[in-house]
Structure formats: structure tokens, C-alpha cells
Enzyme design. Structure first.
Site, PDB file in Angstrom:
ATOM      1  N   GLY A   9       0.219 -18.658  37.912  1.00  0.00           N
ATOM      2  CA  GLY A   9       1.960 -18.839  37.423  1.00  0.00           C
ATOM      3  C   GLY A   9       2.503 -17.634  37.288  1.00  0.00           C
ATOM      4  O   GLY A   9       3.371 -17.533  36.229  1.00  0.00           O
ATOM      5  N   ALA A  11       4.779 -15.355  38.667  1.00  0.00           N
ATOM      6  CA  ALA A  11       5.903 -15.146  38.834  1.00  0.00           C
ATOM      7  C   ALA A  11       6.976 -15.435  38.199  1.00  0.00           C
ATOM      8  O   ALA A  11       8.250 -14.758  38.244  1.00  0.00           O
ATOM      9  CB  ALA A  11       6.260 -15.539  40.320  1.00  0.00           C
ATOM     10  N   ILE A  14       6.130 -18.197  31.193  1.00  0.00           N
ATOM     11  CA  ILE A  14       4.971 -17.746  30.441  1.00  0.00           C
ATOM     12  C   ILE A  14       4.101 -16.737  31.240  1.00  0.00           C
ATOM     13  O   ILE A  14       3.643 -15.530  30.568  1.00  0.00           O
ATOM     14  CB  ILE A  14       4.084 -18.854  29.814  1.00  0.00           C
ATOM     15  N   LEU A  43      -2.098 -24.084  44.214  1.00  0.00           N
ATOM     16  CA  LEU A  43      -3.073 -24.887  43.280  1.00  0.00           C
ATOM     17  C   LEU A  43      -2.952 -26.485  43.384  1.00  0.00           C
ATOM     18  O   LEU A  43      -3.942 -26.859  42.773  1.00  0.00           O
ATOM     19  CB  LEU A  43      -3.128 -24.339  41.945  1.00  0.00           C
ATOM     20  N   TYR A 153       3.596 -35.748  33.078  1.00  0.00           N
ATOM     21  CA  TYR A 153       3.418 -34.475  32.525  1.00  0.00           C
ATOM     22  C   TYR A 153       2.534 -34.489  31.323  1.00  0.00           C
ATOM     23  O   TYR A 153       1.433 -33.815  30.985  1.00  0.00           O
ATOM     24  CB  TYR A 153       4.544 -33.935  32.260  1.00  0.00           C
ATOM     25  N   LYS A 157      -1.335 -33.170  30.271  1.00  0.00           N
ATOM     26  CA  LYS A 157      -1.675 -31.893  29.487  1.00  0.00           C
ATOM     27  C   LYS A 157      -2.589 -32.641  28.277  1.00  0.00           C
ATOM     28  O   LYS A 157      -3.534 -31.840  27.677  1.00  0.00           O
ATOM     29  CB  LYS A 157      -0.470 -31.576  28.687  1.00  0.00           C
TER      30      LYS A 157
END
Length: 259
Positions: A9, A11, A14, A43, A153, A157
């Protein structure tokens, strides 16, 4: 010799902040993303995960020092399951053999304080069981209704945080001298959250759900600094922790609870 780190990630958000911070500190960083990265890989698929490993092995010469599993999605759709949970775990597990040659191997994954929010027990169960096909099917069902789509989501997590807790002290990680930890950011000003914090009214509304009494919404570099320390040579004993970098959300929402 400079440390070599892999950041997924890389690009934007974070991941980009982490890559830039590590490079400023003299590290060699192999960025991974769908575009604008040294390694381009998706991914969300098994093929993309395999391509990630092959490319990193080739670019790194077969040896890395740290893994930053940061890539993620926030959409109320099945791809969020594929990337946030199965993509993150594949990144950690499949790149782990490349850490063997490091004097100070480290690994960290980006979870979220959203793990504290409402989730779908059935989806979390399927994620925990490692059944990607069943988890994707459940996400398809949840995505059909506006009232349940948001659970996707949070569920990914929560399951990811639990995976870290269950794996960190095992022979593959702690037993191999590899600290494995996670960070759980609050609201961070990234492209992922841009539409949710575009106006003052939207920011105030979101902060009522995700209270951040300490300095409010954070910039990506705030999380990057914590990630960099967790994967630094200085971190020798932090193991299996979910570190909340959320301006106090965890404290406000969970009070006396210690985990």
C-alpha cells in the site's frame, strides 16, 4: 548495511508516509501497490499474492529485514475481505522466509480502531477459520444491505487483530526471533477517508463516532513513526500487541478494559 523493508500500500496514505519516512532514515524500501510502486501486485487474489512474493524475492535478492503489511480497502464490498485479511496475512506469512537472513527481523500489520466497532460474528468466524471462499460469500450477503455493508471493514480488522494476538507468540514468529505486532489507527487524513472528512460538519459528525480528544484527526506520518519504531532494531520485546494510535478513541470507548 541499510535495512531493507517491504511496505504494501506504498502509493498513498499511511503506506506512502511510511515508505518516505524509512527512506529518509536511510533504509532500502520495496514499495508494493497496484500502481506507482517498485512491485505492482493485487493482494485481492491468490495470483497477486504469489506475484508479490516472487517480485520481492527477486528485487531484494532473497533477504529482507522488515515487513509492513499496510495495504487495505474500506469499501463495503467483498474485495475488502480479500485485501484486508487474506492479503495481509499472505503478505506476512509468505514473506516471512525472507526474514531469516536478517539480524533483526520484524513484522507489523495495520489494523484499525474500527475493530472496536460493531462487526458481523459470522464473517469474523469465517475469517478466523481461514476460509476465504466462505468469507467472501458472507461479505456478498452483507454488501447487499446499506445497514450491514459497513460491518465488512470492521469485521476484517477485528479478525486481523485477533490473528496477530494468536500468532505472535508462536514458534514461527516469537520463536524465530521476529516481533509481530499491529497498529490500530483512528481517523487518519488519507485518500481512503477524504470523502468522510471533506467538510467541517462531516469531520465533527465522524468524531462523534470515533472520538479523538488528543489532537483530533491525524496525518499519515503519525502512524508511520509508530510503525517504524515497531519494526526497528530497538524493538526487541514488544510481542502481539495492538497499539492504538487513535487520539484516545480506545480509551473513551473501552474505559477500564485493558485489551
Amino acid at each position: 548495511m541499510p535495512r531493507t523493508s517491504v511496505v504494501t500500500g506504498a502509493a498513498s496514505g499511511i503506506g506512502k508516509a511510511t515508505k518516505e519516512l524509512l527512506e529518509q532514515r536511510g533504509e532500502r524500501v520495496i514499495g508494493v501497490d497496484l500502481h506507482d510502486a517498485e512491485v505492482v501486485a493485487d493482494l485481492a487474489s491468490a495470483e497477486g499474492r504469489a506475484a508479490l512474493v516472487d517480485a520481492v524475492r527477486k528485487v531484494s535478492g532473497g533477504r529482507i529485514d522488515a515487513i509492513y503489511a499496510n495495504a487495505g480497502l474500506a469499501s463495503a464490498a467483498p474485495p475488502t475481505v480479500a485485501v484486508n485479511f487474506f492479503g495481509a496475512i499472505a503478505t506476512l506469512e509468505k514473506l516471512r522466509p525472507l526474514l531469516k537472513g536478517s539480524d533483526a527481523p520484524r513484522a507489523v500489520v495495520v489494523s484499525s480502531m474500527a475493530a472496536l466497532m460493531a462487526s458481523d460474528e459470522e464473517l469474523v468466524g469465517r475469517l478466523t477459520a481461514g476460509d476465504e471462499q466462505a468469507a467472501m460469500a458472507r461479505a456478498e450477503v452483507l454488501a447487499k444491505e446499506p445497514t450491514t455493508g459497513g460491518l465488512i471493514y470492521c469485521s476484517t480488522k477485528l479478525a486481523l487483530s485477533r490473528w496477530v494476538r494468536r500468532q505472535a507468540a508462536t514458534a514461527d514468529w516469537a520463536g524465530a526471533g521476529i516481533p509481530l505486532n499491529a497498529v490500530a489507527p483512528g481517523i487518519i487524513a488519507t485518500p481512503m477517508t477524504a470523502e468522510m472528512i471533506d467538510t467541517e460538519q462531516e469531520r465533527e459528525s465522524l468524531l462523534k463516532v470515533v472520538p479523538m480528544p488528543l489532537n483530533g484527526i491525524a496525518e499519515p506520518v503519525v502512524v508511520a513513526r509508530l510503525l517504524a519504531w515497531l519494526n526497528s532494531v530497538e524493538n526487541t520485546h514488544l510481542c502481539g500487541q495492538i497499539v492504538y494510535v487513535d487520539g484516545g478513541s480506545d480509551v473513551v470507548l473501552r474505559g477500564d478494559s485493558v485489551w
